[in-house]
Design a protein around this motif. Structure first.
Motif, short mmCIF file in Angstrom:
data_model
loop_
_atom_site.label_atom_id
_atom_site.label_comp_id
_atom_site.label_asym_id
_atom_site.label_seq_id
_atom_site.Cartn_x
_atom_site.Cartn_y
_atom_site.Cartn_z
N ALA A 16 0.85 -1.19 0.00
CA ALA A 16 0.00 0.00 0.00
C ALA A 16 0.88 1.23 0.00
CB ALA A 16 -0.92 0.00 1.21
N PHE A 17 0.46 2.26 -0.73
CA PHE A 17 1.31 3.45 -0.91
C PHE A 17 0.46 4.70 -1.11
CE2 PHE A 17 0.71 3.89 -5.55
CZ PHE A 17 0.20 2.64 -5.86
N PRO A 18 1.06 5.86 -0.80
CA PRO A 18 0.31 7.12 -0.97
C PRO A 18 0.30 7.56 -2.43
CG PRO A 18 2.53 7.58 -0.18
CD PRO A 18 2.41 6.08 -0.24
N THR A 19 -0.77 8.19 -2.84
CA THR A 19 -0.81 8.88 -4.14
C THR A 19 -1.38 10.27 -3.87
OG1 THR A 19 -3.07 8.50 -4.94
CG2 THR A 19 -1.52 6.66 -5.17
N GLU A 20 -1.49 11.11 -4.88
CA GLU A 20 -2.04 12.45 -4.66
C GLU A 20 -3.55 12.40 -4.43
OE1 GLU A 20 -0.94 11.21 -7.38
OE2 GLU A 20 -1.82 12.08 -9.20
N THR A 21 -4.22 11.28 -4.79
CA THR A 21 -5.68 11.21 -4.59
C THR A 21 -6.01 10.57 -3.25
OG1 THR A 21 -5.78 9.13 -5.83
CG2 THR A 21 -6.18 11.18 -7.06
N SER A 33 -12.42 5.54 1.39
CA SER A 33 -11.04 5.45 0.91
C SER A 33 -10.09 6.10 1.92
CB SER A 33 -10.91 6.16 -0.44
OG SER A 33 -11.74 5.54 -1.38
N PRO A 34 -8.87 5.56 2.03
CA PRO A 34 -7.93 6.07 3.03
C PRO A 34 -7.20 7.33 2.57
CG PRO A 34 -7.14 4.00 2.05
CD PRO A 34 -8.35 4.39 1.30
N THR A 35 -7.14 8.31 3.43
CA THR A 35 -6.39 9.53 3.14
C THR A 35 -5.18 9.67 4.05
OG1 THR A 35 -7.84 10.80 4.60
CG2 THR A 35 -8.45 10.73 2.27
N GLY A 68 -7.57 13.76 -1.66
CA GLY A 68 -8.54 13.13 -0.76
C GLY A 68 -9.75 12.50 -1.44
N LEU A 69 -9.89 12.67 -2.74
CA LEU A 69 -10.95 11.98 -3.50
C LEU A 69 -10.29 11.26 -4.66
CD1 LEU A 69 -13.72 14.75 -3.82
CD2 LEU A 69 -13.59 12.90 -2.12
#
Ligand code: AMP
Ligand code: MG
Length: 347
Positions: free
Chosen positions: A32-37, A153-155, A180-181
């Motif tokens: 799992a990794f962060p993205t801009e959304t 969804s996770p932010t 965040g969306l």
């Protein structure tokens, strides 16, 4: 399995850990990794077994196709059969960024990844950690939002840990996401480019570049079947009843206060979703600010977080203001209306 949590920021990427995460992806494991959304749950998009693992970890129906993430524009030519001029135009303007395009797929992409469809959803994210990871993992990462099916969804990485901390080997914690969306989805397999999911890139932004762009009919009417298979699933329902109260702000505040007072007389606990500008005007209930109307991006960024927080509280009813803000209102209200099961009180 307990996930290893690795912290880093876009400005100081831990290359060794990215390398290890990439090896996991190449071996068919999930990261799992962060993205801009929002946070993504990544697996090798060209490996059918990895895609199956994604569906299993999320508890997601296997006919709900995954978005394939790339880290260099040229990578797209290996996974699509063709790319229309208008799609190239959008790519040039909005990639890397929060835009997903549906295109005819090439033979390289397994049907397990596309939910059995002949088309593939492609996105080129702008988040630096996401891009480094995609490259380290072989260049093609299928990544739905990193929540269990049916949750917001996770932010934040803590949301991912809550949902998947025991189900996958690694979570990269890059702090809070930017938007965040989820991404805007545009379908290019139709004659006229069609928005299947609204997001940060608005219909107006798309129209100004492409001319004619339409909204999927499923987005306009709640009884029409949507074209993105995933949009037909009841995405997320809060534990408490959620209703959206719509109208002029003073009337909305008065109505929410009347509902809250009645519920509290009946011994019930109420939750209220307001903004920085209004939270001081709700005397009853657990009141949370979603952001400021002067900064609509703050509203988008906190929507899922606030919904998750209310799931932790013992409230039986939640009343939310409506947020038809100028640019992101369509995307914000699309998610909020779904969470409310389209329950709207007009005042
Ligand atoms: P998520 O993975 O949660 O961001 O959701 C991805 C969304 O993209 C779902 O609503 C899918 O149905 C949609 N999607 C992915 N691939 C396709 C495709 N080939 N055709 C239409 N919709 C798609
Ligand atoms: Mg999702």
């Amino acid at each position: 399995m307990k996930a290893e949590i690795i912290k880093m920021t876009e400005d100081s990427i831990d290359k060794n850990s990215i390398q290890r995460a990439g090896e996991l992806l190449k071996a068919g494991e999930l990261v799992a990794f962060p993205t801009e959304t929002v946070y993504g749950l990544g697996g090798n998009a060209l490996n059918a077994r990895a895609s199956k693992k994604i569906y299993a970890a999320k508890g997601r129906p296997s006919d709900n196709p995954l978005i394939v993430h790339i880290a260099d524009y040229e990578a797209i030519f290996d996974i699509v059969a063709s790319i229309p001029k208008k799609a190239q135009l959008l790519a040039r303007e909005f990639w890397p960024g929060p835009l997903t395009m549906i295109l005819p797929k090439s033979a390289k992409v397994p049907l397990e990844t596309t939910g059995g469809l002949g088309s593939v959803a492609v996105r080129f994210p702008s988040h630096k950690i996401a891009r480094e990871l995609i490259r380290a993992g072989g260049g093609y990462v299928a990544a739905p939002s990193a929540n269990t099916s049916g949750r917001p969804s996770p932010t934040l990485a803590s949301h991912v840990i809550e949902d998947l901390g025991e189900a996958i080997p690694m979570i990269i914690d890059g702090g809070q996401v930017g938007i965040g969306l989820e991404s805007t989805i545009v379908d290019f397999t139709e004659e006229i480019p069609t928005v299947l999911r609204p997001g940060y890139i608005s219909l107006e932004m798309l129209k100004s570049l492409l001319g004619e762009v339409i909204l999927d009919r499923g987005l306009l009417k709640s009884n029409e079947p949507p074209k993105a298979p995933g949009m037909k699933y009841r995405h997320y329902a809060p534990k408490a009843d959620l209703a959206i109260v719509e109208g002029d702000i003073p009337a909305v505040i008065a109505a929410i206060n009347a509902y809250a007072a009645r519920a509290s007389m009946e011994g019930k606990q109420v939750g209220i979703i307001g903004t920085e500008e209004t939270i001081g005007q709700y005397p009853t209930g657990i009141v949370k600010s979603i952001g400021s109307r002067k900064d609509e991006e703050s509203i988008a960024l906190h929507l899922y977080q606030v919904l998750r927080e209310f799931d932790e509280c013992r409230v039986s009813a939640i009343y939310s203001e409506a947020f038809y803000t100028p640019k992101m209102g369509q995307a914000i209200m699309n998610r909020l209306l779904k969470a409310a099961g389209h329950k709207v009180i007009k005042v």
